[in-house]
Design a protein around this motif. Structure first.
Motif, PDB file in Angstrom:
ATOM      1  N   ARG A 103      36.432  29.771  61.705  1.00  0.00           N
ATOM      2  CA  ARG A 103      35.094  29.678  61.095  1.00  0.00           C
ATOM      3  C   ARG A 103      35.085  28.440  60.199  1.00  0.00           C
ATOM      4  O   ARG A 103      36.074  28.083  59.596  1.00  0.00           O
ATOM      5  N   SER A 156      44.634  34.848  67.539  1.00  0.00           N
ATOM      6  CA  SER A 156      43.239  35.250  67.542  1.00  0.00           C
ATOM      7  C   SER A 156      42.781  35.491  66.107  1.00  0.00           C
ATOM      8  O   SER A 156      43.593  35.738  65.209  1.00  0.00           O
ATOM      9  N   ASN A 193      39.981  40.985  62.706  1.00  0.00           N
ATOM     10  CA  ASN A 193      40.879  41.914  62.000  1.00  0.00           C
ATOM     11  C   ASN A 193      41.887  42.625  62.885  1.00  0.00           C
ATOM     12  O   ASN A 193      42.956  43.026  62.421  1.00  0.00           O
ATOM     13  N   ASN A 237      40.132  32.538  59.578  1.00  0.00           N
ATOM     14  CA  ASN A 237      41.160  33.127  60.446  1.00  0.00           C
ATOM     15  C   ASN A 237      42.550  32.644  60.040  1.00  0.00           C
ATOM     16  O   ASN A 237      43.535  33.387  60.120  1.00  0.00           O
TER      17      ASN A 237
HETATM   18  C1  6PG Z   1      36.586  35.528  65.357  1.00  0.00           C
HETATM   19  C2  6PG Z   1      37.382  35.999  66.530  1.00  0.00           C
HETATM   20  C3  6PG Z   1      36.604  36.939  67.369  1.00  0.00           C
HETATM   21  C4  6PG Z   1      37.253  38.293  67.144  1.00  0.00           C
HETATM   22  C5  6PG Z   1      36.348  39.391  67.635  1.00  0.00           C
HETATM   23  C6  6PG Z   1      36.950  40.762  67.307  1.00  0.00           C
HETATM   24  O1  6PG Z   1      36.940  34.494  64.794  1.00  0.00           O
HETATM   25  O2  6PG Z   1      35.657  36.260  64.980  1.00  0.00           O
HETATM   26  O3  6PG Z   1      38.204  35.213  67.099  1.00  0.00           O
HETATM   27  O4  6PG Z   1      36.587  36.610  68.730  1.00  0.00           O
HETATM   28  O5  6PG Z   1      38.521  38.322  67.815  1.00  0.00           O
HETATM   29  O6  6PG Z   1      35.108  39.238  66.984  1.00  0.00           O
HETATM   30  O7  6PG Z   1      37.068  40.847  65.903  1.00  0.00           O
HETATM   31  P1  6PG Z   1      37.760  42.132  65.219  1.00  0.00           P
HETATM   32  O8  6PG Z   1      39.193  42.086  65.629  1.00  0.00           O
HETATM   33  O9  6PG Z   1      37.577  41.917  63.736  1.00  0.00           O
HETATM   34  O10 6PG Z   1      37.027  43.340  65.757  1.00  0.00           O
END
Ligand code: 6PG
Length: 248
Positions: A75, A42, A45, A85
């Motif tokens: 992204r 995933s 953060n 990511n």
């Molecule tokens: C991304 C993610 C997105 C992320 C959530 C939570 O590329 O933005 O895959 O789905 O998991 O937005 O983000 P945080 O862990 O930073 O709160």
């Protein structure tokens, strides 16, 4: 919702430890039975601490030669961009472990146009799963890690996006809502995510609790509103959260 487990923790560190334990157990099972483990990472953060634990306390418990890494979304930024990511996973995980380069299946989000990047990644997935003997209907990641946005998005699946109705394609180019930057993204779609054997949601932070509560207490309505509520797994969806369903 069937096949769903909720693990509640006092904080992100405890959450990440248990997620590392469970991930390691699933990796052992998959490698013992199929001699490989497909792990879809995933973004965001929240998984940072988990990735760190996989390179330290759990490092020797994982046979990185048999683990293949994928991403649920990326992204459309350069490889080393702070919002990438892949860059976060490289910094916290990949650069610290003896994983063969051929086991890393990065989303090539730098390819333009983004639709072409999605097509290239879809071909990479087909190639990998065919090499493991899967036919299209059986394709399944052993474990997909997902985050939860405060708006109910997951991966880069956002509310009201036509991609939520995609039935065939596994990978799609999307434009995130204007409050999310970067906006141009590549994401796995529900058909491929929901074929996973196991899905771990890692969600931390008070701002996400109300979405979590509505997904748990009113799944039908939540499924209409929030992509995260439409996630299913063949075996089990496991939530790792650092708050309770309490009323406060
Ligand atoms: C991304 C993610 C997105 C992320 C959530 C939570 O590329 O933005 O895959 O789905 O998991 O937005 O983000 P945080 O862990 O930073 O709160």
């Amino acid at each position: 919702m069937p096949n769903q487990v909720i693990h509640i923790f006092p904080d992100l560190n405890a959450l990440s430890h248990t997620a590392a334990e469970r991930l390691t157990a699933l990796a052992h099972d998959s490698i013992n039975s199929e001699s490989h483990f497909s792990l879809c990472l995933s973004g965001g953060n929240t998984p940072r601490r988990l990735y760190q634990l996989l390179t330290t306390e759990y490092r020797t418990q994982l046979d990185w030669n048999k683990i293949h890494l994928f991403w649920g979304d990326e992204r459309c930024v350069p490889l080393a961009h702070p919002e990438s990511n892949y860059a976060m996973a490289y910094q916290e995980l990949i650069s610290q472990i003896p994983i063969p380069k051929t086991n890393i299946h990065r989303i090539p989000a730098e390819i333009n146009p983004p639709e072409q990047a999605a097509l290239v990644y879809e071909q990479e997935l087909h190639k990998y799963f065919a090499s493991k003997g899967f036919n299209k209907s059986e394709v399944t990641f052993d474990l997909v890690l997902l985050g939860l946005g405060a708006d109910g998005h997951t991966a880069s699946l956002f509310s009201n996006d036509p991609v939520l109705d995609e039935q065939e394609q596994w990978v799609s180019a999307v434009v995130a809502p204007d409050y999310m930057n970067p906006r141009q993204r590549i994401t796995l779609t529900l058909p491929i995510i929901n074929q996973a054997r196991y899905i771990f949601f890692l969600a931390s932070g008070e701002e996400k609790r109300s979405i979590f509560r509505s997904i748990m207490t009113n799944p039908e309505e939540a499924s209409r509103l929030y992509p995260a509520a439409r996630i299913r797994a063949r075996n089990q969806v496991e939530w790792f959260v650092d708050w309770s369903l309490g009323n406060k």
